[in-house]
Design a protein around this motif. Sequence first.
Motif, PDB file in Angstrom:
ATOM      1  N   SER A 131       0.827  -1.209   0.000  1.00 15.45           N
ATOM      2  CA  SER A 131       0.000   0.000   0.000  1.00 15.45           C
ATOM      3  C   SER A 131       0.859   1.256   0.000  1.00 15.45           C
ATOM      4  O   SER A 131       0.664   2.153  -0.824  1.00 15.45           O
ATOM      5  CB  SER A 131      -0.930  -0.014   1.209  1.00 15.45           C
ATOM      6  N   LEU A 132       1.813   1.309   0.915  1.00 15.15           N
ATOM      7  CA  LEU A 132       2.658   2.496   1.067  1.00 15.15           C
ATOM      8  C   LEU A 132       3.514   2.765  -0.166  1.00 15.15           C
ATOM      9  O   LEU A 132       3.565   3.888  -0.668  1.00 15.15           O
ATOM     10  CB  LEU A 132       3.573   2.313   2.290  1.00 15.15           C
ATOM     11  N   VAL A 133       4.184   1.738  -0.668  1.00 16.53           N
ATOM     12  CA  VAL A 133       5.202   1.927  -1.701  1.00 16.53           C
ATOM     13  C   VAL A 133       4.653   1.801  -3.120  1.00 16.53           C
ATOM     14  O   VAL A 133       5.049   2.559  -4.009  1.00 16.53           O
ATOM     15  CB  VAL A 133       6.354   0.913  -1.495  1.00 16.53           C
ATOM     16  N   LEU A 134       3.746   0.862  -3.347  1.00 13.85           N
ATOM     17  CA  LEU A 134       3.312   0.561  -4.709  1.00 13.85           C
ATOM     18  C   LEU A 134       1.957   1.143  -5.090  1.00 13.85           C
ATOM     19  O   LEU A 134       1.674   1.299  -6.270  1.00 13.85           O
ATOM     20  CB  LEU A 134       3.264  -0.964  -4.909  1.00 13.85           C
ATOM     21  N   ARG A 135       1.137   1.457  -4.118  1.00 12.06           N
ATOM     22  CA  ARG A 135      -0.240   1.856  -4.430  1.00 12.06           C
ATOM     23  C   ARG A 135      -0.658   3.179  -3.806  1.00 12.06           C
ATOM     24  O   ARG A 135      -1.854   3.443  -3.652  1.00 12.06           O
ATOM     25  CB  ARG A 135      -1.210   0.759  -4.003  1.00 12.06           C
ATOM     26  N   ASN A 136       0.308   4.021  -3.458  1.00 10.35           N
ATOM     27  CA  ASN A 136       0.016   5.368  -2.969  1.00 10.35           C
ATOM     28  C   ASN A 136      -1.008   5.416  -1.844  1.00 10.35           C
ATOM     29  O   ASN A 136      -1.900   6.257  -1.832  1.00 10.35           O
ATOM     30  CB  ASN A 136      -0.446   6.274  -4.116  1.00 10.35           C
ATOM     31  N   GLY A 137      -0.909   4.489  -0.899  1.00  7.00           N
ATOM     32  CA  GLY A 137      -1.785   4.511   0.258  1.00  7.00           C
ATOM     33  C   GLY A 137      -3.157   3.902   0.052  1.00  7.00           C
ATOM     34  O   GLY A 137      -4.044   4.075   0.889  1.00  7.00           O
ATOM     35  N   LEU A 138      -3.349   3.186  -1.028  1.00  6.44           N
ATOM     36  CA  LEU A 138      -4.616   2.496  -1.271  1.00  6.44           C
ATOM     37  C   LEU A 138      -4.925   1.588  -0.075  1.00  6.44           C
ATOM     38  O   LEU A 138      -4.002   1.038   0.528  1.00  6.44           O
ATOM     39  CB  LEU A 138      -4.464   1.648  -2.542  1.00  6.44           C
TER      40      LEU A 138
ATOM     41  N   ASN B  28      13.300  -6.415  14.111  1.00  2.29           N
ATOM     42  CA  ASN B  28      12.320  -7.430  13.722  1.00  2.29           C
ATOM     43  C   ASN B  28      11.104  -6.818  13.022  1.00  2.29           C
ATOM     44  O   ASN B  28       9.990  -7.329  13.130  1.00  2.29           O
ATOM     45  CB  ASN B  28      11.889  -8.279  14.922  1.00  2.29           C
ATOM     46  N   GLU B  29      11.327  -5.723  12.285  1.00  7.87           N
ATOM     47  CA  GLU B  29      10.275  -5.096  11.481  1.00  7.87           C
ATOM     48  C   GLU B  29      10.476  -5.512  10.031  1.00  7.87           C
ATOM     49  O   GLU B  29      11.606  -5.578   9.547  1.00  7.87           O
ATOM     50  CB  GLU B  29      10.380  -3.575  11.570  1.00  7.87           C
ATOM     51  N   ILE B  30       9.370  -5.760   9.337  1.00  6.83           N
ATOM     52  CA  ILE B  30       9.453  -6.088   7.910  1.00  6.83           C
ATOM     53  C   ILE B  30       9.733  -4.804   7.143  1.00  6.83           C
ATOM     54  O   ILE B  30       8.942  -3.856   7.210  1.00  6.83           O
ATOM     55  CB  ILE B  30       8.159  -6.731   7.400  1.00  6.83           C
ATOM     56  N   VAL B  31      10.857  -4.764   6.433  1.00  8.17           N
ATOM     57  CA  VAL B  31      11.230  -3.556   5.694  1.00  8.17           C
ATOM     58  C   VAL B  31      11.235  -3.763   4.184  1.00  8.17           C
ATOM     59  O   VAL B  31      11.354  -2.802   3.425  1.00  8.17           O
ATOM     60  CB  VAL B  31      12.595  -3.010   6.165  1.00  8.17           C
ATOM     61  N   CYS B  32      11.095  -5.018   3.747  1.00  7.37           N
ATOM     62  CA  CYS B  32      11.058  -5.308   2.313  1.00  7.37           C
ATOM     63  C   CYS B  32      10.246  -6.585   2.115  1.00  7.37           C
ATOM     64  O   CYS B  32      10.380  -7.527   2.909  1.00  7.37           O
ATOM     65  CB  CYS B  32      12.481  -5.476   1.775  1.00  7.37           C
ATOM     66  N   VAL B  33       9.406  -6.599   1.091  1.00  9.12           N
ATOM     67  CA  VAL B  33       8.562  -7.757   0.802  1.00  9.12           C
ATOM     68  C   VAL B  33       8.567  -8.062  -0.688  1.00  9.12           C
ATOM     69  O   VAL B  33       8.847  -7.190  -1.512  1.00  9.12           O
ATOM     70  CB  VAL B  33       7.105  -7.550   1.272  1.00  9.12           C
TER      71      VAL B  33
ATOM     72  N   GLY C 275       4.583  -7.450  -6.415  1.00 11.89           N
ATOM     73  CA  GLY C 275       4.501  -6.731  -5.154  1.00 11.89           C
ATOM     74  C   GLY C 275       5.808  -6.562  -4.404  1.00 11.89           C
ATOM     75  O   GLY C 275       5.810  -6.565  -3.183  1.00 11.89           O
ATOM     76  N   MET C 276       6.921  -6.379  -5.105  1.00 11.26           N
ATOM     77  CA  MET C 276       8.182  -6.142  -4.396  1.00 11.26           C
ATOM     78  C   MET C 276       8.203  -4.691  -3.934  1.00 11.26           C
ATOM     79  O   MET C 276       8.031  -3.769  -4.724  1.00 11.26           O
ATOM     80  CB  MET C 276       9.378  -6.435  -5.285  1.00 11.26           C
ATOM     81  N   ALA C 277       8.418  -4.501  -2.636  1.00 11.52           N
ATOM     82  CA  ALA C 277       8.387  -3.153  -2.070  1.00 11.52           C
ATOM     83  C   ALA C 277       9.349  -3.059  -0.896  1.00 11.52           C
ATOM     84  O   ALA C 277       9.414  -3.964  -0.066  1.00 11.52           O
ATOM     85  CB  ALA C 277       6.973  -2.815  -1.602  1.00 11.52           C
ATOM     86  N   THR C 278      10.072  -1.943  -0.829  1.00 12.42           N
ATOM     87  CA  THR C 278      10.986  -1.655   0.274  1.00 12.42           C
ATOM     88  C   THR C 278      10.541  -0.358   0.945  1.00 12.42           C
ATOM     89  O   THR C 278      10.264   0.632   0.257  1.00 12.42           O
ATOM     90  CB  THR C 278      12.431  -1.499  -0.237  1.00 12.42           C
ATOM     91  N   HIS C 279      10.493  -0.372   2.261  1.00  9.68           N
ATOM     92  CA  HIS C 279      10.108   0.832   2.992  1.00  9.68           C
ATOM     93  C   HIS C 279      11.076   1.958   2.622  1.00  9.68           C
ATOM     94  O   HIS C 279      12.287   1.734   2.514  1.00  9.68           O
ATOM     95  CB  HIS C 279      10.143   0.570   4.502  1.00  9.68           C
ATOM     96  N   PRO C 280      10.574   3.186   2.425  1.00  3.57           N
ATOM     97  CA  PRO C 280      11.457   4.296   2.045  1.00  3.57           C
ATOM     98  C   PRO C 280      12.656   4.500   2.972  1.00  3.57           C
ATOM     99  O   PRO C 280      13.737   4.869   2.519  1.00  3.57           O
ATOM    100  CB  PRO C 280      10.522   5.510   2.068  1.00  3.57           C
TER     101      PRO C 280
END
Length: 144
Positions: A15-22, A47-52, A72-77
């Motif tokens: 949502s955050l990285v790929l879909r502009n907060g959808l 232990n936080e997920i930072v990339c999926v 759906g590959m996304a990394t937290h900014p």
Amino acid sequence: MIRFISLQDTLALRSLVLRNGLPEQECINPQDLLPETFHLGYFNEENEIVCVLTCQKENHPKLPHEAYRLRGMATHPDARRKGYAKELLLAAIDHLKEQLHIPYFWFNAREIAYPFYESVGFEYMSDEFDIPGIGPHKEMFKLL
């Protein structure tokens, strides 16, 4: 640390990285729920997920054999440019090659990510095309 994760664990970053907060529930692909689909996450020191990323079994008409598709590959900014995405992608490739014996891996790459995927050995197999509401993409693949 890299671990298999649930679909639900991928949604906040998608949502955050790929879909502009959808809304997270609108970031689910129908193939996410198939039994052969798997999701991986990179966990930081806290232990936080930072990339999926998600891998789904999906052949491509341009590829001669069975294949998997990256979605759906996304990394937290805040976690970018630390090598997490590369480690995660290489772990997925290793799993596909060594455990599932899949010969090809493909996906639609966003324009901003072309250099990253090239650096990991992926090649283009299409001209650039636009996905409405998301932007320019090219199909890319790698022989495993």
